[in-house]
Design a protein around this motif. Sequence first.
Motif, PDB file in Angstrom:
ATOM      1  N   LYS A 159       0.849  -1.183   0.000  1.00  0.00           N
ATOM      2  CA  LYS A 159       0.000   0.000   0.000  1.00  0.00           C
ATOM      3  C   LYS A 159       0.889   1.239   0.000  1.00  0.00           C
ATOM      4  O   LYS A 159       1.824   1.324   0.794  1.00  0.00           O
ATOM      5  CB  LYS A 159      -0.924   0.016   1.228  1.00  0.00           C
ATOM      6  N   THR A 181       1.015   5.705  -1.643  1.00  0.00           N
ATOM      7  CA  THR A 181       0.300   6.829  -2.251  1.00  0.00           C
ATOM      8  C   THR A 181       1.197   7.539  -3.253  1.00  0.00           C
ATOM      9  O   THR A 181       2.375   7.778  -2.988  1.00  0.00           O
ATOM     10  CB  THR A 181      -0.149   7.834  -1.172  1.00  0.00           C
ATOM     11  N   GLU A 239       1.428  11.071  -5.353  1.00  0.00           N
ATOM     12  CA  GLU A 239       0.877  12.417  -5.428  1.00  0.00           C
ATOM     13  C   GLU A 239       0.758  12.870  -6.883  1.00  0.00           C
ATOM     14  O   GLU A 239       1.513  12.434  -7.759  1.00  0.00           O
ATOM     15  CB  GLU A 239       1.743  13.401  -4.646  1.00  0.00           C
ATOM     16  N   SER A 283      -4.096  12.644  -7.206  1.00  0.00           N
ATOM     17  CA  SER A 283      -3.292  11.771  -6.359  1.00  0.00           C
ATOM     18  C   SER A 283      -4.046  10.466  -6.136  1.00  0.00           C
ATOM     19  O   SER A 283      -5.283  10.451  -6.119  1.00  0.00           O
ATOM     20  CB  SER A 283      -3.005  12.453  -5.014  1.00  0.00           C
ATOM     21  N   TYR A 284      -3.292   9.371  -5.943  1.00  0.00           N
ATOM     22  CA  TYR A 284      -3.920   8.051  -5.842  1.00  0.00           C
ATOM     23  C   TYR A 284      -3.338   7.222  -4.704  1.00  0.00           C
ATOM     24  O   TYR A 284      -2.121   7.206  -4.498  1.00  0.00           O
ATOM     25  CB  TYR A 284      -3.740   7.272  -7.153  1.00  0.00           C
ATOM     26  N   ASP A 285      -4.238   6.556  -3.986  1.00  0.00           N
ATOM     27  CA  ASP A 285      -3.849   5.508  -3.057  1.00  0.00           C
ATOM     28  C   ASP A 285      -3.776   4.207  -3.846  1.00  0.00           C
ATOM     29  O   ASP A 285      -4.727   3.843  -4.549  1.00  0.00           O
ATOM     30  CB  ASP A 285      -4.869   5.378  -1.923  1.00  0.00           C
ATOM     31  N   GLU A 303      -6.974   4.308  -6.315  1.00  0.00           N
ATOM     32  CA  GLU A 303      -8.177   5.015  -5.879  1.00  0.00           C
ATOM     33  C   GLU A 303      -7.869   6.494  -5.718  1.00  0.00           C
ATOM     34  O   GLU A 303      -6.973   6.875  -4.953  1.00  0.00           O
ATOM     35  CB  GLU A 303      -8.692   4.427  -4.575  1.00  0.00           C
ATOM     36  N   HIS A 304      -8.597   7.325  -6.459  1.00  0.00           N
ATOM     37  CA  HIS A 304      -8.388   8.778  -6.421  1.00  0.00           C
ATOM     38  C   HIS A 304      -8.645   9.286  -5.006  1.00  0.00           C
ATOM     39  O   HIS A 304      -9.607   8.886  -4.350  1.00  0.00           O
ATOM     40  CB  HIS A 304      -9.337   9.446  -7.412  1.00  0.00           C
ATOM     41  N   THR A 305      -7.763  10.177  -4.529  1.00  0.00           N
ATOM     42  CA  THR A 305      -7.902  10.653  -3.152  1.00  0.00           C
ATOM     43  C   THR A 305      -8.950  11.739  -2.992  1.00  0.00           C
ATOM     44  O   THR A 305      -9.373  12.030  -1.867  1.00  0.00           O
ATOM     45  CB  THR A 305      -6.556  11.184  -2.619  1.00  0.00           C
ATOM     46  N   GLN A 306      -9.404  12.351  -4.108  1.00  0.00           N
ATOM     47  CA  GLN A 306     -10.359  13.451  -4.028  1.00  0.00           C
ATOM     48  C   GLN A 306     -11.676  13.172  -4.742  1.00  0.00           C
ATOM     49  O   GLN A 306     -12.684  13.824  -4.467  1.00  0.00           O
ATOM     50  CB  GLN A 306      -9.739  14.736  -4.626  1.00  0.00           C
ATOM     51  N   LYS A 335     -12.002   4.843  -9.257  1.00  0.00           N
ATOM     52  CA  LYS A 335     -10.923   3.903  -9.013  1.00  0.00           C
ATOM     53  C   LYS A 335     -10.657   3.068 -10.263  1.00  0.00           C
ATOM     54  O   LYS A 335     -11.548   2.879 -11.105  1.00  0.00           O
ATOM     55  CB  LYS A 335     -11.251   2.992  -7.828  1.00  0.00           C
TER      56      LYS A 335
END
Length: 226
Positions: free
Chosen positions: A114, A116, A118, A190-192, A206-209, A213
């Motif tokens: 896992k 992230t 940016e 940004s993506y997780d 998965e888009h953070t905002q 996904k």
Amino acid sequence: MILSKETLDILYNFSTINQNIFINKGNVLKTKSIQKTIYAEATIPDAFPKDFAIYNLKQFLSVINTFNGCDITFKDDKMVIHSAGKYSVEYPYADPETVDSVKKDLVIKNPIIKLTLEEDDIAKINSLGSIFGLNMLTIEGNTSNKTTTVYYQDIKNNLTAKGSVNLFTEPEFDYKINISPENWKMMKGSYDITVSNEQIPMCKLEHTQMPIKYFIALHSSSEFHN
């Protein structure tokens, strides 16, 4: 029905994954590539009143963009696009059998990584990959120097130039996640990222905002030493 800018932006992004789409009644959009190497799902602010198919999504979006604001009426066999009280376009639905529909939900089972990424890092590394004409995106975890880096590479030629970004994340084991650039088709942001190497190795971004996904199959050259 007037489609919001967010919905139109997502539909345009989905058109880069597959030229056609089956839209289910409601506010969830799904698509997949013809090769089934990338799946995408988004929750949109608009709710479609019925199930229907579009064979040429880019063409449909070009029709919408022709007008400065338009309203769509959904009939039994077609959409009618109205604008400014004097323009109209009748746009027939496609045969659902001629488009690629997503009939199941994907999940990442037993994730092993896992991290992230940016937005600015993604933009810069994509730019460098394009400048150097490299053919593979790599996320590498190296326990010996305690770094996680992202870079583009030519997997057949180690002598090419390449730039990288350090994520300042210490990996738990050594790995190389390789992704073909043709599958790297996310919207800006940004993506997780969650990675699994079970059965079909894949990653979820998965888009953070935004509620969007992507599930992307990893290249066969990926390595995991866990």
